[in-house]
Design a protein around this motif. Sequence first.
Motif, mmCIF file in Angstrom:
data_model
loop_
_atom_site.group_PDB
_atom_site.id
_atom_site.type_symbol
_atom_site.label_atom_id
_atom_site.label_comp_id
_atom_site.label_asym_id
_atom_site.label_seq_id
_atom_site.Cartn_x
_atom_site.Cartn_y
_atom_site.Cartn_z
ATOM 1 N N GLY A 153 71.853 77.176 51.020
ATOM 2 C CA GLY A 153 72.350 76.883 52.583
ATOM 3 C C GLY A 153 72.362 75.284 53.027
ATOM 4 O O GLY A 153 72.378 75.184 54.237
ATOM 5 N N ARG A 154 72.216 74.430 51.915
ATOM 6 C CA ARG A 154 72.320 73.157 52.419
ATOM 7 C C ARG A 154 73.504 72.312 52.224
ATOM 8 O O ARG A 154 74.182 72.782 51.294
ATOM 9 C CB ARG A 154 71.041 72.465 51.740
ATOM 10 N N PRO A 155 73.910 71.308 53.085
ATOM 11 C CA PRO A 155 75.444 70.436 52.916
ATOM 12 C C PRO A 155 75.011 69.976 51.353
ATOM 13 O O PRO A 155 74.079 69.566 51.017
ATOM 14 C CB PRO A 155 75.051 69.583 53.964
ATOM 15 N N LEU A 156 76.118 69.759 50.875
ATOM 16 C CA LEU A 156 76.346 68.861 49.492
ATOM 17 C C LEU A 156 77.158 67.752 50.117
ATOM 18 O O LEU A 156 78.236 67.574 50.500
ATOM 19 C CB LEU A 156 77.148 69.872 48.633
ATOM 20 N N PHE A 157 76.531 66.514 49.716
ATOM 21 C CA PHE A 157 76.822 65.069 49.750
ATOM 22 C C PHE A 157 77.480 64.740 48.441
ATOM 23 O O PHE A 157 76.652 64.282 47.685
ATOM 24 C CB PHE A 157 75.948 64.267 50.395
ATOM 25 N N LEU A 158 78.836 64.330 48.580
ATOM 26 C CA LEU A 158 79.399 63.814 47.498
ATOM 27 C C LEU A 158 79.782 62.355 47.602
ATOM 28 O O LEU A 158 80.719 62.188 48.612
ATOM 29 C CB LEU A 158 80.616 64.756 47.190
ATOM 30 N N GLU A 159 79.297 61.375 47.020
ATOM 31 C CA GLU A 159 79.652 60.063 46.920
ATOM 32 C C GLU A 159 80.462 59.559 45.442
ATOM 33 O O GLU A 159 80.028 60.033 44.563
ATOM 34 C CB GLU A 159 78.155 59.392 47.140
ATOM 35 N N PRO B 180 82.919 79.230 58.066
ATOM 36 C CA PRO B 180 84.025 78.771 57.112
ATOM 37 C C PRO B 180 83.523 77.483 56.098
ATOM 38 O O PRO B 180 82.158 77.333 56.240
ATOM 39 C CB PRO B 180 84.699 77.695 58.582
ATOM 40 N N VAL B 181 84.153 76.856 55.586
ATOM 41 C CA VAL B 181 83.707 75.854 54.975
ATOM 42 C C VAL B 181 84.224 74.602 55.665
ATOM 43 O O VAL B 181 85.452 74.325 56.010
ATOM 44 C CB VAL B 181 84.462 75.823 53.524
ATOM 45 N N LEU B 182 83.138 73.510 56.095
ATOM 46 C CA LEU B 182 83.400 72.377 56.770
ATOM 47 C C LEU B 182 83.423 71.280 55.865
ATOM 48 O O LEU B 182 82.215 70.974 55.169
ATOM 49 C CB LEU B 182 82.271 72.273 57.825
ATOM 50 N N GLY C 165 76.567 75.025 77.967
ATOM 51 C CA GLY C 165 75.120 75.271 77.145
ATOM 52 C C GLY C 165 75.472 75.151 75.791
ATOM 53 O O GLY C 165 76.178 74.441 75.267
ATOM 54 N N THR C 166 74.453 75.514 75.007
ATOM 55 C CA THR C 166 74.248 75.531 73.494
ATOM 56 C C THR C 166 75.003 76.468 72.922
ATOM 57 O O THR C 166 75.021 77.845 73.258
ATOM 58 C CB THR C 166 73.064 75.548 73.103
ATOM 59 N N VAL C 167 76.021 76.015 72.017
ATOM 60 C CA VAL C 167 76.731 76.941 71.194
ATOM 61 C C VAL C 167 76.145 76.738 69.646
ATOM 62 O O VAL C 167 76.037 75.741 68.851
ATOM 63 C CB VAL C 167 78.422 76.417 71.026
ATOM 64 N N SER C 168 75.710 77.899 69.159
ATOM 65 C CA SER C 168 74.925 77.942 67.956
ATOM 66 C C SER C 168 75.712 78.874 66.753
ATOM 67 O O SER C 168 76.486 79.772 67.187
ATOM 68 C CB SER C 168 73.628 78.304 68.041
ATOM 69 N N ALA C 169 75.771 78.520 65.517
ATOM 70 C CA ALA C 169 76.568 79.092 64.464
ATOM 71 C C ALA C 169 75.522 80.486 64.225
ATOM 72 O O ALA C 169 74.327 80.196 64.134
ATOM 73 C CB ALA C 169 76.622 78.303 63.376
ATOM 74 N N LYS C 170 76.055 81.552 64.135
ATOM 75 C CA LYS C 170 75.361 82.675 63.831
ATOM 76 C C LYS C 170 75.110 82.661 62.261
ATOM 77 O O LYS C 170 73.822 82.837 61.787
ATOM 78 C CB LYS C 170 76.108 84.163 64.198
ATOM 79 N N LYS C 171 76.059 81.980 61.507
ATOM 80 C CA LYS C 171 75.825 81.993 60.142
ATOM 81 C C LYS C 171 76.297 80.460 59.777
ATOM 82 O O LYS C 171 77.181 80.109 60.142
ATOM 83 C CB LYS C 171 76.663 82.843 59.232
ATOM 84 N N PRO C 172 75.381 79.523 59.313
ATOM 85 C CA PRO C 172 75.860 77.878 59.028
ATOM 86 C C PRO C 172 77.143 78.150 58.231
ATOM 87 O O PRO C 172 77.251 79.037 57.249
ATOM 88 C CB PRO C 172 74.466 77.583 58.199
ATOM 89 N N PRO C 173 77.910 77.155 58.333
ATOM 90 C CA PRO C 173 78.967 77.056 57.496
ATOM 91 C C PRO C 173 78.728 76.524 56.228
ATOM 92 O O PRO C 173 77.506 75.579 56.064
ATOM 93 C CB PRO C 173 79.852 76.030 58.274
ATOM 94 N N ILE C 174 79.636 76.592 55.186
ATOM 95 C CA ILE C 174 79.314 75.777 53.975
ATOM 96 C C ILE C 174 79.855 74.392 54.120
ATOM 97 O O ILE C 174 81.021 74.186 54.463
ATOM 98 C CB ILE C 174 79.929 76.165 52.722
ATOM 99 N N VAL C 175 78.885 73.367 54.032
ATOM 100 C CA VAL C 175 79.142 71.978 54.520
ATOM 101 C C VAL C 175 79.339 71.074 53.214
ATOM 102 O O VAL C 175 78.508 70.831 52.363
ATOM 103 C CB VAL C 175 78.183 71.131 55.317
ATOM 104 N N ILE C 176 80.716 70.422 53.100
ATOM 105 C CA ILE C 176 80.668 69.571 51.892
ATOM 106 C C ILE C 176 81.019 68.105 52.767
ATOM 107 O O ILE C 176 82.015 67.996 53.397
ATOM 108 C CB ILE C 176 82.118 69.858 51.129
#
Length: 222
Positions: free
Chosen positions: A38-44, A135-137, A168-179
């Motif tokens: 569940g960690r972002p993927l950083f593509l360079e 979603p996929v971000l 107030g604070t808006v939090s994700a119930k389930k983290p998005p897939i981050v690219i």
Amino acid sequence: MTEILPTSVDAVVDMLRDGNYVADRSLSTALYLSLKLGRPLFLEGEAGVGKTEIGKVISASLGRRLIRLQCYEGLDVASAVYEWNYSMQMIDIRIAEASGQGDRKQIEDDIFSEKFLIKRPLLQALEADESGQPPVLLIDELDRTDEPFEAFLLEVLSDFQVTIPEIGTVSAKKPPIVIITSNRTREIHDAIKRRCFYFWVDYPDAKREFEILKVKVPDSPQ
């Protein structure tokens, strides 16, 4: 289409190939670990090597909504996260005044409610779809932004939440897939990279280039 995440590196290879994306095993491994933990993927990598396409293929293969934040110089919170619909707020205030509503606190609560909130990509990415799937971000070309925005993004990626002072604070119930992609026109701070699985996307060698040709043009000479 399936909402089940790949259970192995081989499954990731197959998923990408089904989406007409030919990836080497090292990239597939990085993507598998990113999805698994569940960690972002950083593509360079250089422009044109297929970094953005990976986010699109993941979205289509998993049946997830794709939210794309195209980065550029001067990108700010109003364009990336949220802003208020000021014109509609003014209309609502005028209507309240014309109808004789004098409760100032009630007016403030009304105009700073969600119906006047314009949600930009980072805020949209905190919301699941109707089926409950995040979603996929795709944060595309992060290197085009300024360092202050990069620092703000660091906070978002740490907790997957955004604080809106009026609500107030808006939090994700389930983290998005981050690219996250970068063409390396400037160095991205190590603090971002430490929160991601990092992978350098290089130009394909001759063998993979031929495999890509067979996928993209299946009737080409073998």
